[in-house]
Design an enzyme around this catalytic site. Structure first.
Site, PDB file in Angstrom:
ATOM      1  CB  SER A  18      -0.896   0.011   1.240  1.00 32.22           C
ATOM      2  OG  SER A  18      -1.482   1.288   1.372  1.00 32.22           O
ATOM      3  CG  HIS A  41      -3.950  -1.418  -1.490  1.00 27.32           C
ATOM      4  ND1 HIS A  41      -5.079  -2.159  -1.786  1.00 27.32           N
ATOM      5  CD2 HIS A  41      -4.309  -0.598  -0.473  1.00 27.32           C
ATOM      6  CE1 HIS A  41      -6.063  -1.805  -0.979  1.00 27.32           C
ATOM      7  NE2 HIS A  41      -5.630  -0.845  -0.174  1.00 27.32           N
ATOM      8  CG  ASP A  43      -5.110   2.675   0.930  1.00 26.93           C
ATOM      9  OD1 ASP A  43      -6.052   1.880   0.802  1.00 26.93           O
ATOM     10  OD2 ASP A  43      -4.004   2.372   1.407  1.00 26.93           O
ATOM     11  CG  MET A  45      -8.324   7.390   2.364  1.00 22.96           C
ATOM     12  SD  MET A  45      -7.570   7.391   4.004  1.00 22.96           S
ATOM     13  CE  MET A  45      -6.597   5.884   3.928  1.00 22.96           C
ATOM     14  CG  HIS A  74      -9.223   0.348  -0.371  1.00 22.98           C
ATOM     15  ND1 HIS A  74      -8.625   0.177   0.870  1.00 22.98           N
ATOM     16  CD2 HIS A  74     -10.559   0.315  -0.140  1.00 22.98           C
ATOM     17  CE1 HIS A  74      -9.563   0.053   1.795  1.00 22.98           C
ATOM     18  NE2 HIS A  74     -10.744   0.149   1.215  1.00 22.98           N
ATOM     19  CG  MET A  76     -11.259   3.452   2.178  1.00 23.53           C
ATOM     20  SD  MET A  76      -9.691   3.422   3.071  1.00 23.53           S
ATOM     21  CE  MET A  76      -8.558   3.522   1.683  1.00 23.53           C
ATOM     22  CG  MET A 145     -11.628  -2.463   5.097  1.00 21.95           C
ATOM     23  SD  MET A 145     -10.060  -2.043   4.316  1.00 21.95           S
ATOM     24  CE  MET A 145      -9.216  -1.167   5.629  1.00 21.95           C
ATOM     25  CG  ASP A 183      -6.286  -2.634   3.211  1.00 22.52           C
ATOM     26  OD1 ASP A 183      -5.184  -2.433   3.745  1.00 22.52           O
ATOM     27  OD2 ASP A 183      -6.909  -1.780   2.552  1.00 22.52           O
TER      28      ASP A 183
END
Ligand code: DX5
Ligand code: ZN
Length: 233
Positions: A18, A41, A43, A45, A74, A76, A145, A183
């Site tokens: 990540s 990965h 992330d 957000m 991913h 979020m 998660m 994750d």
């Protein structure tokens, strides 16, 4: 079965470092430092779905041009119906959004797939998997998660492995085909329990980019997961 045959029967575990734990000013170099990884990965957000803000589509587009590692985005974020398909159009390999963020996950998965990417569904630690089992055939990956989404470097929550095991049983019974991904808090102390429960793909942020040699950390995590994984029935 001989030891060799048993090893051959086991699918090679996948490791997805990540970049949340990487240096955001040197993302191309950080990606190159984990060149042997299966997925990278990413992330995303939005400071609404989670109380943190990271990066968005322009950074993902630059990263796509800077690395050959398939990107595992991913999201979020709120409103994945609106924001998820552009990541697929841009060329992300897998686009995962949260079950808690939409009333119509199947429609979002369909749009992601139509735009050319694999579709992933993610569930927070407190979200049960049972209500989603029947829609999993619309997805290519399930991201369980094992920390509250929002921040790297948190402690692994082992209770979520019951969800992994439940989905693993369906896969092993031939009732479902999906990559089970985990994750949060994955490191040398926790990866074996996750592998035993049936995880296929392991996201690791601080355990990889916090290591002196990130490529070696990836290789070691993969070896540990492979040794702990149950033989494929
Ligand atoms: C947390 C992110 C994770 C995070 C994992 O919300 O989804 O991908 O980067 O970091 P570690 O491996 O440090 O727990
Ligand atoms: Zn993540």
């Amino acid at each position: 079965m001989s030891a060799e045959l048993k090893l051959a029967a086991m699918a090679e575990p996948m490791i997805a470092p990540s970049i949340l734990a990487a240096d955001f000013a040197r993302l191309a170099e950080e990606a190159a430092a984990v060149a042997g990884s299966d997925w990278l990965h990413v992330d995303v957000m939005d400071n609404h779905f989670v109380p943190n803000l990271t990066l968005g589509l322009p950074v993902v587009e630059s990263l796509l041009a800077a690395t050959d590692i398939p990107l595992d985005c991913h999201l979020m974020i709120e409103d994945p119906a609106r924001w998820a398909p552009p990541y697929a159009e841009a060329g992300a390999y897998n686009v995962t959004f949260h079950a808690e963020a939409t009333d119509d996950p199947v429609a979002v998965a369909r749009d992601i797939r139509a735009a050319g990417a694999k579709a992933g569904l993610s569930v927070k630690p407190g979200t049960p998997i049972e209500p989603y089992l029947e829609i999993l055939p619309h997805f290519d990956t399930l991201l369980v998660m094992s920390v509250e989404p929002g921040f790297g470097g948190q402690k692994f929550i082992p209770d979520v492995l019951t969800k992994v095991a439940a989905v693993r049983r369906l896969v092993d019974a031939g009732e479902l085909s999906i990559v089970v991904e985990i994750d949060g808090g994955i490191n040398a102390d926790t990866i074996e329990a996750a592998a035993e429960a049936g995880v296929d793909c392991f996201v690791a942020g601080s355990a990889v980019f916090g290591a002196a040699d990130p490529a070696r950390a990836v290789a070691m995590l993969r070896r540990q997961a492979a040794a702990a994984a149950p033989a494929t029935p």
